[in-house]
Scaffold this motif. Sequence first.
Motif, PDB file in Angstrom:
ATOM      1  N   ALA A   1      56.534 134.072   7.177  1.00  0.00           N
ATOM      2  CA  ALA A   1      55.824 135.246   8.217  1.00  0.00           C
ATOM      3  C   ALA A   1      57.239 135.432   9.156  1.00  0.00           C
ATOM      4  O   ALA A   1      57.231 136.973   9.378  1.00  0.00           O
TER       5      ALA A   1
ATOM      6  N   HIS B   1      51.169 133.061   3.824  1.00  0.00           N
ATOM      7  CA  HIS B   1      52.783 133.157   3.959  1.00  0.00           C
ATOM      8  C   HIS B   1      52.926 131.732   5.094  1.00  0.00           C
ATOM      9  O   HIS B   1      52.263 131.508   5.810  1.00  0.00           O
TER      10      HIS B   1
ATOM     11  N   GLU C   1      49.197 141.296  10.203  1.00  0.00           N
ATOM     12  CA  GLU C   1      48.883 142.774  10.581  1.00  0.00           C
ATOM     13  C   GLU C   1      48.186 142.723  12.130  1.00  0.00           C
ATOM     14  O   GLU C   1      48.641 143.587  12.893  1.00  0.00           O
TER      15      GLU C   1
ATOM     16  N   THR D   1      48.004 137.226   5.513  1.00  0.00           N
ATOM     17  CA  THR D   1      48.701 138.831   5.705  1.00  0.00           C
ATOM     18  C   THR D   1      47.823 139.252   6.813  1.00  0.00           C
ATOM     19  O   THR D   1      48.587 140.262   7.752  1.00  0.00           O
TER      20      THR D   1
ATOM     21  N   LEU E   1      54.239 144.548   2.811  1.00  0.00           N
ATOM     22  CA  LEU E   1      52.755 144.184   2.724  1.00  0.00           C
ATOM     23  C   LEU E   1      52.070 145.126   1.716  1.00  0.00           C
ATOM     24  O   LEU E   1      50.935 144.897   1.219  1.00  0.00           O
TER      25      LEU E   1
ATOM     26  N   ARG F   1      49.145 136.327  -0.491  1.00  0.00           N
ATOM     27  CA  ARG F   1      48.324 136.798   0.775  1.00  0.00           C
ATOM     28  C   ARG F   1      48.348 135.610   2.143  1.00  0.00           C
ATOM     29  O   ARG F   1      48.084 135.882   2.829  1.00  0.00           O
TER      30      ARG F   1
END
Length: 101
Positions: A51, A46, A88, A84, A13, A44
């Motif tokens: 994922a 998924h 995170e 994304t 990423l 950006r």
Amino acid sequence: MAPTPKGHAMRPLTDVSAELQITHSTRATATTPPPTVVVPLQRRLHSVSDAAYVLGFERTTVWEQIRLGRLRTVRVGRRRLVPTEYIEEYIEMLKRESDAA
């Protein structure tokens, strides 16, 4: 580790900053354009399968985390996508839980 979804080449990423290319011209004048910055587009949003690949999980595990509300998603039409930044956030949550245990 989950297999790569068909037709997708997954990259870490954080590759965008490593691929930033700057083209310099010596001096911008009326006939020469100013310097240009070329930034490759990175996905950006998924799919759940993507994922799962990024997280190293099976799809069913990702769906379970979504169902439990631990991994957030967005809806686009009938599709469920994982931004994304939500991936995170999920990783940071896992780290906090690991540290607390």
